[in-house]
Design a protein around this motif. Sequence first.
Motif, mmCIF file in Angstrom:
data_model
loop_
_atom_site.group_PDB
_atom_site.id
_atom_site.type_symbol
_atom_site.label_atom_id
_atom_site.label_comp_id
_atom_site.label_asym_id
_atom_site.label_seq_id
_atom_site.Cartn_x
_atom_site.Cartn_y
_atom_site.Cartn_z
ATOM 1 N N GLY A 90 0.779 -1.238 0.162
ATOM 2 C CA GLY A 90 0.008 0.156 0.083
ATOM 3 C C GLY A 90 0.860 1.210 0.005
ATOM 4 N N ASP A 91 0.552 2.139 0.908
ATOM 5 C CA ASP A 91 1.194 3.486 0.858
ATOM 6 C C ASP A 91 2.718 3.494 1.422
ATOM 7 O OD1 ASP A 91 -1.069 4.756 -0.162
ATOM 8 O OD2 ASP A 91 -1.861 5.244 1.890
ATOM 9 N N LYS A 92 3.081 2.159 1.769
ATOM 10 C CA LYS A 92 4.480 1.853 2.590
ATOM 11 C C LYS A 92 5.343 1.637 1.417
ATOM 12 C CE LYS A 92 2.898 -0.527 6.758
ATOM 13 N NZ LYS A 92 3.089 -1.628 7.332
ATOM 14 N N LEU A 93 4.798 1.529 0.115
ATOM 15 C CA LEU A 93 5.822 1.567 -1.046
ATOM 16 C C LEU A 93 6.013 2.793 -1.550
ATOM 17 C CD1 LEU A 93 7.089 0.016 -3.394
ATOM 18 C CD2 LEU A 93 4.814 0.081 -4.782
ATOM 19 N N GLY A 94 7.601 3.268 -1.925
ATOM 20 C CA GLY A 94 7.995 4.075 -2.703
ATOM 21 C C GLY A 94 8.846 3.648 -3.922
ATOM 22 N N VAL A 95 8.863 4.572 -4.805
ATOM 23 C CA VAL A 95 9.756 4.219 -5.925
ATOM 24 C C VAL A 95 10.569 5.357 -6.419
ATOM 25 C CG1 VAL A 95 10.012 3.376 -8.271
ATOM 26 C CG2 VAL A 95 8.210 2.667 -6.841
ATOM 27 N N THR A 96 11.839 5.467 -6.629
ATOM 28 C CA THR A 96 12.533 6.601 -7.225
ATOM 29 C C THR A 96 13.691 6.035 -8.119
ATOM 30 O OG1 THR A 96 13.924 8.548 -6.340
ATOM 31 C CG2 THR A 96 14.116 6.271 -5.266
ATOM 32 N N ARG A 97 14.716 6.887 -8.652
ATOM 33 C CA ARG A 97 15.666 6.410 -9.579
ATOM 34 C C ARG A 97 16.782 5.795 -8.591
ATOM 35 N NH1 ARG A 97 17.635 11.225 -13.395
ATOM 36 N NH2 ARG A 97 19.277 9.404 -13.893
ATOM 37 N N LEU A 98 17.518 5.109 -9.411
ATOM 38 C CA LEU A 98 18.589 4.359 -8.907
ATOM 39 C C LEU A 98 19.627 5.429 -8.247
ATOM 40 C CD1 LEU A 98 19.370 1.449 -11.410
ATOM 41 C CD2 LEU A 98 18.042 1.194 -9.351
ATOM 42 N N PRO A 99 20.192 5.248 -6.959
ATOM 43 C CA PRO A 99 21.206 5.837 -6.426
ATOM 44 C C PRO A 99 22.709 5.598 -7.364
ATOM 45 C CG PRO A 99 20.872 4.085 -5.225
ATOM 46 C CD PRO A 99 19.957 4.076 -6.323
ATOM 47 N N GLY A 100 23.388 6.658 -7.169
ATOM 48 C CA GLY A 100 24.821 6.658 -7.878
ATOM 49 C C GLY A 100 26.114 6.986 -7.059
ATOM 50 N N LEU A 101 27.186 6.970 -7.551
ATOM 51 C CA LEU A 101 28.102 7.322 -6.629
ATOM 52 C C LEU A 101 28.074 8.687 -6.122
ATOM 53 C CD1 LEU A 101 31.108 6.715 -5.584
ATOM 54 C CD2 LEU A 101 32.062 7.544 -7.821
ATOM 55 N N ASP A 102 27.739 9.701 -7.002
ATOM 56 C CA ASP A 102 27.683 11.166 -6.622
ATOM 57 C C ASP A 102 26.322 11.706 -6.624
ATOM 58 O OD1 ASP A 102 30.516 11.304 -5.821
ATOM 59 O OD2 ASP A 102 30.820 11.145 -8.282
ATOM 60 N N GLY A 103 25.310 10.863 -7.022
ATOM 61 C CA GLY A 103 24.134 11.364 -7.258
ATOM 62 C C GLY A 103 23.012 10.393 -7.935
ATOM 63 N N PRO A 104 22.027 10.675 -8.560
ATOM 64 C CA PRO A 104 21.097 9.801 -9.127
ATOM 65 C C PRO A 104 21.983 8.888 -10.077
ATOM 66 C CG PRO A 104 19.904 11.637 -9.170
ATOM 67 C CD PRO A 104 21.187 12.070 -8.318
ATOM 68 N N GLY A 105 21.439 7.687 -10.073
ATOM 69 C CA GLY A 105 22.418 6.614 -11.085
ATOM 70 C C GLY A 105 21.906 6.733 -12.435
#
Length: 415
Positions: free
Chosen positions: A277-292
Amino acid sequence: MLRPLFAALAMLVTAGCAGAGDEGGGESGTGGTGPITFVTGRDTTAYLQPLLDRWNQAHPAEKVTLLELPEAADEQRAQMVANLQAQSNRYDVLGLDVVWTAEFAENGWIIPLARGSFPLDRFLPPVVETAVYKGKLWAVPYTSNAGLLYYRTDLVKKPPRTWAELRDQSRQIRKKHNIEGYSGQFLAYEGLTVNYSEAVQSAGGEIVSRDGTEVRLDPAKGGVALSFLLQGLREGWIPKQSLSYKEEESRLAFQEGRLAFARNWPHGYGPARAELGDKLGVTRLPGLDGPGSSTLGGANLAISAYSKHQQTAQEFIRYFTSLENERRVLTEGSFPPVWTELYDDPALIKRFPYLPVLKESILAARPRPVTANYNQLSLVIASSVAKALNNPSPESADDVAASMKSELEEIIRTQ
């Protein structure tokens, strides 16, 4: 997914094939109507058959039969290749991983298609490129894909943008809540090649050039990417059991509450949402210094060179990749569609809040090399990384990357 096609569609398809050969790259042998077989990987969300039923109700003389292969891409490819090498006409429409276009085209296993027969200008541009080889269109994009980071909103206040933040949050959650931290797909198969490639890209590097003719792996950046995974295993915020995970295992571990973070494709969103439910979040993959940077994934639909019903196969592909069906690909299968406008649809964004992030990830994703020898390259990458992850040795991560580079260069030299 779509409503039944009009009878005039067959005429349009034939006309499109007849006049767009050189302009679209040429096409061959698109004659023949009758029953067809659609072969693809296992449907883990059970959305395909209803779409096929719609076609079959409207085309009783040209019914399509679904033939499901194993879930793992490597196993799907092996079975398809065996069939095509035998020049069998059992398969008509092939659901191909986007990285197989060059190999299947180079070997004459699939036929070229006319660009003008499909609304490619309304598809996401990077996705269309996965179906093109040596200037010709060899398949039609059906689904796209980009890796995303799934996370628990009840455990994470702000999702990580860097590897360091992912590490810190994973360790804190593990200590406080006794929940494992992060996992991707770390079994020795194509999924590990993807995960490692994403790590290299997210560290600012590249493994092989887009055209597959040059190895560009910088051992230092390749070592940084490998060290990210090794550190997680060594410190415990990447669980040891993840070394046996493919997509389904990692999806289940996350949605069953055993992981705080998981790298996976978007098709896992629907089941995870139903569970969390609302416990799910989605974002971009992380990277070394910022978004991957993600690896561009997805599936394309091609026509077997040995099919006796290629006209029906092409009509079916037009049906299956139309706007209405692509909407169902998302709403019923949780797979990313290829039509650009669906990512900007307010009603769909309300239902699938991750769409803007996914669109951004797809447009920023890196395609895998376009080469008929891709499978050999992938085997070297996956086996080298798996060996390092499963059998830590005094050899440094940089040395592993350097050795991998040498093996990849040998493959390219002999191709």
